[in-house]
Design an enzyme around this catalytic site. Structure first.
Site, PDB file in Angstrom:
ATOM      1  N   ASP A  18       0.576  -1.377   0.099  1.00 19.77           N
ATOM      2  CA  ASP A  18       0.166   0.284   0.013  1.00 19.77           C
ATOM      3  C   ASP A  18       0.996   1.425  -0.431  1.00 19.77           C
ATOM      4  O   ASP A  18       0.357   2.764   0.255  1.00 19.77           O
ATOM      5  CB  ASP A  18      -0.863   0.109   1.095  1.00 19.77           C
ATOM      6  CG  ASP A  18      -0.125  -0.172   2.427  1.00 19.77           C
ATOM      7  OD1 ASP A  18       0.965  -0.951   2.347  1.00 19.77           O
ATOM      8  OD2 ASP A  18      -0.768   0.157   3.656  1.00 19.77           O
ATOM      9  N   CYS A  48      11.944  -2.157  -2.066  1.00 20.92           N
ATOM     10  CA  CYS A  48      11.599  -3.152  -1.128  1.00 20.92           C
ATOM     11  C   CYS A  48      11.296  -4.623  -2.188  1.00 20.92           C
ATOM     12  O   CYS A  48      11.462  -4.119  -3.643  1.00 20.92           O
ATOM     13  CB  CYS A  48      10.422  -3.847   0.128  1.00 20.92           C
ATOM     14  SG  CYS A  48       8.857  -3.649  -1.147  1.00 20.92           S
ATOM     15  N   TRP A 180       6.777  -0.779   4.236  1.00 25.27           N
ATOM     16  CA  TRP A 180       6.782   0.479   4.250  1.00 25.27           C
ATOM     17  C   TRP A 180       8.436   1.088   4.614  1.00 25.27           C
ATOM     18  O   TRP A 180       8.745   1.831   4.920  1.00 25.27           O
ATOM     19  CB  TRP A 180       6.157   0.676   5.694  1.00 25.27           C
ATOM     20  CG  TRP A 180       4.799   0.522   6.462  1.00 25.27           C
ATOM     21  CD1 TRP A 180       3.856   1.277   6.192  1.00 25.27           C
ATOM     22  CD2 TRP A 180       4.547  -0.365   7.126  1.00 25.27           C
ATOM     23  NE1 TRP A 180       2.855   0.347   6.738  1.00 25.27           N
ATOM     24  CE2 TRP A 180       2.994  -0.410   7.141  1.00 25.27           C
ATOM     25  CE3 TRP A 180       5.101  -1.343   8.359  1.00 25.27           C
ATOM     26  CZ2 TRP A 180       2.475  -1.886   8.232  1.00 25.27           C
ATOM     27  CZ3 TRP A 180       4.817  -2.247   8.694  1.00 25.27           C
ATOM     28  CH2 TRP A 180       3.396  -2.802   8.215  1.00 25.27           C
ATOM     29  N   ASP A 201       6.180   0.145  22.209  1.00 23.99           N
ATOM     30  CA  ASP A 201       6.198  -1.176  21.761  1.00 23.99           C
ATOM     31  C   ASP A 201       5.811  -2.315  23.006  1.00 23.99           C
ATOM     32  O   ASP A 201       7.343  -1.662  23.484  1.00 23.99           O
ATOM     33  CB  ASP A 201       7.082  -1.130  20.357  1.00 23.99           C
ATOM     34  CG  ASP A 201       6.505  -2.356  18.939  1.00 23.99           C
ATOM     35  OD1 ASP A 201       5.519  -2.878  19.893  1.00 23.99           O
ATOM     36  OD2 ASP A 201       6.515  -2.514  18.655  1.00 23.99           O
ATOM     37  N   ASN A 421      -9.192  -9.671  -1.193  1.00 27.97           N
ATOM     38  CA  ASN A 421      -9.718 -11.402  -0.053  1.00 27.97           C
ATOM     39  C   ASN A 421     -10.540 -11.215   1.564  1.00 27.97           C
ATOM     40  O   ASN A 421     -10.310 -11.366   2.447  1.00 27.97           O
ATOM     41  CB  ASN A 421      -8.335 -11.962   0.565  1.00 27.97           C
ATOM     42  CG  ASN A 421      -8.784 -13.483   1.024  1.00 27.97           C
ATOM     43  OD1 ASN A 421      -9.593 -13.853   0.290  1.00 27.97           O
ATOM     44  ND2 ASN A 421      -7.832 -14.349   1.008  1.00 27.97           N
ATOM     45  N   ARG A 602       1.705  -7.418   9.907  1.00 25.76           N
ATOM     46  CA  ARG A 602       2.022  -7.196   8.332  1.00 25.76           C
ATOM     47  C   ARG A 602       3.647  -8.429   8.743  1.00 25.76           C
ATOM     48  O   ARG A 602       4.618  -8.044   9.101  1.00 25.76           O
ATOM     49  CB  ARG A 602       2.626  -6.522   7.517  1.00 25.76           C
ATOM     50  CG  ARG A 602       3.007  -6.442   6.273  1.00 25.76           C
ATOM     51  CD  ARG A 602       3.007  -4.997   5.594  1.00 25.76           C
ATOM     52  NE  ARG A 602       1.749  -4.164   6.114  1.00 25.76           N
ATOM     53  CZ  ARG A 602       1.947  -3.548   5.291  1.00 25.76           C
ATOM     54  NH1 ARG A 602       2.489  -2.706   4.146  1.00 25.76           N
ATOM     55  NH2 ARG A 602       0.602  -2.221   5.351  1.00 25.76           N
ATOM     56  N   ASP A 604       7.328  -9.322   6.222  1.00 26.05           N
ATOM     57  CA  ASP A 604       7.624  -8.871   5.424  1.00 26.05           C
ATOM     58  C   ASP A 604       7.382  -9.310   3.625  1.00 26.05           C
ATOM     59  O   ASP A 604       7.789  -8.185   2.975  1.00 26.05           O
ATOM     60  CB  ASP A 604       9.649  -8.494   5.013  1.00 26.05           C
ATOM     61  CG  ASP A 604      10.110  -7.646   6.254  1.00 26.05           C
ATOM     62  OD1 ASP A 604       9.631  -6.697   6.315  1.00 26.05           O
ATOM     63  OD2 ASP A 604      11.209  -8.023   6.655  1.00 26.05           O
ATOM     64  N   HIS A 672      -0.986 -12.310   9.902  1.00 29.53           N
ATOM     65  CA  HIS A 672      -1.721 -11.730   9.160  1.00 29.53           C
ATOM     66  C   HIS A 672      -1.658 -12.819   7.659  1.00 29.53           C
ATOM     67  O   HIS A 672      -1.072 -12.533   6.823  1.00 29.53           O
ATOM     68  CB  HIS A 672      -2.386 -10.051   8.824  1.00 29.53           C
ATOM     69  CG  HIS A 672      -3.356 -10.080   8.025  1.00 29.53           C
ATOM     70  ND1 HIS A 672      -4.510 -10.393   8.373  1.00 29.53           N
ATOM     71  CD2 HIS A 672      -3.419  -9.362   6.713  1.00 29.53           C
ATOM     72  CE1 HIS A 672      -5.313 -10.096   7.941  1.00 29.53           C
ATOM     73  NE2 HIS A 672      -4.812  -9.221   7.382  1.00 29.53           N
TER      74      HIS A 672
END
Lengths: 737, 56
Positions: A18, A48, A180, A201, A421, A602, A604, A672
């Site tokens: 995204d 990436c 990202w 975190d 999906n 997520r 990589d 995920h």
């Protein structure tokens, strides 16, 4: 070298994930041969290994190339090939029957603007012409909802000016080299310029490892932490007094609320030492400029609305709105007609808008709340609707799938999914399946056969970014325009999302609303304010960014009812909610379910539920893995690569375990979107109920954020059961990797 | 923040955006090329990254 020089090179905006990195596409003999980094020095690091795998994805042998019509039972994955024309003809006829019988609101549409790059809001245009308000999207759990909630406080969704910032705050967000990537590069640039980085975190994430400060808060307590920061910032008078006096509303009430959260209480809730909380708040508030970039973590909590608002309030109180190195309130690109306009939201009647599912109970990102901003948005930004990141006028997914399954409050009997999906992308996968099994018509527009598409009546092959022209404005989130050029032709049976909506609208009798024959004509129309055509733009440049204007609110005020930053939200108050932010505790752990589970993470190698069939990516991550702390693993007699079931009262996931010191004790991390394309034909819906995290999190009303109806993905109770044997039917690669 | 500092900071960013836009041109003239050269100098070379390759 001679071989390379024979290749044709074009510029692309990658949509494997995204983020929208700008890359170069190389083609040879009419095929995409490889994707490589950009040749502009400012863009060359933004790449990436998912992006460079695009040729493997776009040329994949399993890509859908012909429209399919279901011939067996729903979900049996049995098909006949039909022509695109026949598919559109039959879909139009069957949708017409559903609408005649149940009303236009009986159509729900789920899209991922990320995967399809854009629909130019033609999905909304079609739905608004037909009369359905029931658009849902994964952005309701990721950025779109954040956009809508940010608007409640100051009328826009800012983009953090990370590279120029002197302090970057990451709430659970972990941008890294292959996820990202541009954000990761911006953080590195800021660090090189002397910025401090604060990470909040539970894990020792990649970013936490190199942070100046790391606060290991308990999962799902972001709102409490922000209230602690505000307690320090307000009571130590570290806020921007001039800005607060001139441009905010509700400061005294906010101070009262914040004083309900003394640091001792916040420390108890979050599990972080009070002095560390105070020290980090001082570092943030004292920085010359600071930003709290959007994070998918705060989006997915039971106090999500409050936590997102608290980020907004922190930005405002510290004077970081619309300044270099702060948070930019960009507005619409003046050269480009935004999707917000193309969606034709004014065409949908009030009666139909009132039927938007979930808007009665959880209105924050629905028409009901967002239209209260219309006149203010028009005053400041020139358009009544500001559908930033596609997330501001959505139905609630849980309410929509419940209506599909139960036909309450009314039947939803047709479901269209585009680049999405859906079965595995929202909470409560069992309910989604039940809802899909209760449909009269399901249409999927996809590039691969997904578990969701397997449940459809018609599956139409989609195109991919190397096969279409586009100009990206980052869904109105960022100000620049970036070029993505068509490099190769799509498969003969494939269509773009624009073609799909255009052709269906013409078949259903409102073709006059879709007058553009091609995507290039849509782009020409969207560029009208610039005085250029798409061909002229793309001949001239691959990117254009209007020079930034700062502190625009000094002239225009903010796009809120008061024209100010509403620390106390007049909209939430009018809708019957607490107008001030608060912390609400998520479901508690117990002896039966002793771990805090967080999902929606997520990895990589993949974007959401995608790419498991792409060998070069799957080789890098062959199987799903839960992460546990060593002491928790020892208690359960679990070692690395053991197979386990993670169970919650809602469902269970089978996966391997990796024991990691970086995990916070008592927490379990679940990746995920796992399914097994290689199990197609052997396991139900290609193994989509074996390892999918979407079965775990409850979405009953008591587990939802009040204002948005967001489930608590970050810290719900679960337990681990060690398996004696690996699950049956797994491939050698999964067992070994 | 003083108004002068604010003005300087804002205009530095605007100047950088003008510079960047010049480097995005597909048919760069002499000034555009100079802008790209300057940007390259500021940002540095991007080394090859074998992690981006997909050997089969």
């Amino acid at each position: 070298m001679a071989k390379q020089s024979a290749n044709k090179q074009t510029y692309s905006v990658c949509t494997i994930c995204d983020i929208g990195c700008q890359l170069r596409a190389e083609t040879k003999d009419g095929k995409l041969s490889r994707m490589i980094a950009h040749d502009n020095p400012a863009l060359a690091r933004n790449v990436c290994y998912k992006g460079t795998a695009a040729a493997h994805i776009h040329n994949h042998a399993d890509r859908l190339t012909k429209p399919l019509k279901r011939v067996g039972e729903r979900g049996a994955d049995q098909w006949e090939e039909i022509s695109y024309e026949q598919a559109i003809e039959e879909i139009a006829e069957r949708l017409g029957k559903v609408v005649d019988k149940y009303g236009p609101e009986s159509l729900a549409v789920s899209t991922s603007g990320w995967n399809t790059q854009t629909t130019h809001s033609m999905d909304r245009r079609f739905m608004n012409a037909l009369g359905s308000p029931n658009y849902i999207s994964g952005v309701s759990l990721c950025a779109g909802n954040t956009a809508a909630v940010n608007k409640l406080t100051y009328g826009w969704f800012p983009f953090a000016d990370i590279s120029n910032s002197k302090c970057v705050v990451l709430f659970g967000h972990n941008p890294r080299k292959h996820s990202w990537t541009p954000i990761y590069n911006m953080i590195n640039a800021a660090r090189a310029n002397g910025a401090k980085v604060i990470v909040l975190d539970p894990r020792v994430s990649d970013q936490a490892e190199v942070a100046d400060m790391h606060l290991r808060l308990r999962s799902g307590t972001d709102a409490a932490m922000c209230l602690g920061w505000l307690n320090v910032i307000i009571n130590e008078a570290l806020y921007d007094k001039d800005f607060v006096a001139q441009y905010t509303l509700g400061f005294d009430e906010l101070r009262e609320r914040v004083n309900e959260y003394p640091l001792e209480r916040v420390a108890e809730i979050t599990g972080v030492d009070a002095e560390l909380i105070a020290e980090s708040a001082r570092l943030y508030a004292g920085a010359e400029s600071a930003c709290i970039p959007w994070t998918p973590i705060t989006d997915m909590q039971i106090s999500s609305t409050s936590a997102i608002r608290l980020h907004s309030i922190l930005r405002a109180l510290t004077g970081n709105l619309d300044i270099p190195g702060g948070e930019l309130l960009g507005g619409f690109n003046p050269d480009y007609i935004p999707e917000s306009k193309l969606g034709n939201h004014e065409m949908l009647s009030q009666e139909q808008k009132n039927k938007q599912l979930g808007s009665d109970t959880h209105p924050a990102y629905t028409y009901r709340a967002q239209e209260m901003l219309s006149e203010h948005t028009k005053r400041v930004y020139g358009y009544e609707y500001a559908d930033i990141v596609m997330g501001c006028y959505m139905a609630n997914p849980s309410a929509t799938f419940r209506a599909m399954a139960t036909e309450k409050p009314y039947p939803v009997k047709a479901f269209f999914v585009l680049g999405n999906n859906a079965l595995m992308s929202y909470p409560n996968q069992h309910q989604i399946l039940k809802g899909m099994m209760n449909q009269d018509l399901i249409v999927a527009h996809e590039i691969f056969m997904t578990p969701t598409a397997m449940l459809a009546d018609y599956v139409l092959p989609g195109d991919v970014f190397s096969e279409r022209n586009h100009l990206s404005d980052s869904w109105s989130w960022r100000l620049g325009l970036t070029l993505s050029q068509k490099a190769v032709e799509p498969p003969e049976g494939a269509s773009s999302t624009y073609e799909f909506w255009h052709d269906l609208a013409h078949k259903m009798g409102f073709g006059e609303l879709f007058p553009w024959g091609t995507i290039e004509e849509v782009l020409d129309y969207r560029l009208t304010p610039s005085g250029k055509s798409f061909a002229e733009f793309s001949a001239e440049t691959y990117m254009h960014v209007p020079p930034p204007e700062y502190r625009k609110y000094r002239k225009t005020g903010f796009a809120t009812p008061s024209g100010k930053v509403e620390l106390k939200s007049s909209l939430l108050e009018a809708l019957g909610f607490d107008p001030l932010p608060y912390h609400r505790e998520g479901p508690a752990v117990s002896d039966d379910y002793p771990y805090y589970v967080f999902t929606g993470v997520r990895e990589d190698a993949f974007f959401q539920t995608g790419q498991r069939q792409v060998k070069v990516l799957r080789d890098r991550m062959p199987s799903p893995k839960l992460f546990m702390h060593p002491e928790d693993a020892a208690k359960q007699n679990i070692v690395d690569h053991d197979w386990v079931k993670l169970q919650t009262p809602t469902g269970e996931v089978t996966a391997k375990v990796l024991v990691k010191e970086s995990m916070k004790q008592g927490h379990i991390r679940v990746p995920h979107g796992w399914w097994y394309p290689e199990m197609r034909g052997q396991a139900k819906l290609a193994g989509s109920f074996i390892s999918s995290d979407a079965v775990l999190c409850p979405d009953d009303p008591e587990f939802l954020d009040y204002e948005q109806g967001i489930p608590h993905f970050k810290g719900f109770p679960g337990r681990i059961v060690k398996l004696a044997e690996p699950p049956a039917g797994m491939s050698e690669q999964v067992l070994a990797g | 923040m003083s108004l002068l500092k604010e003005w300087l900071g804002d205009n530095q960013q605007r100047l950088m955006t003008h510079l960047a836009n010049r480097t995005f041109k597909k048919n760069p003239n002499l000034i555009d090329r100079a802008a790209t050269g300057l940007l390259k100098k500021m940002i540095g070379e991007v080394p090859d990254d074998p992690e981006l390759d997909h050997p089969e």
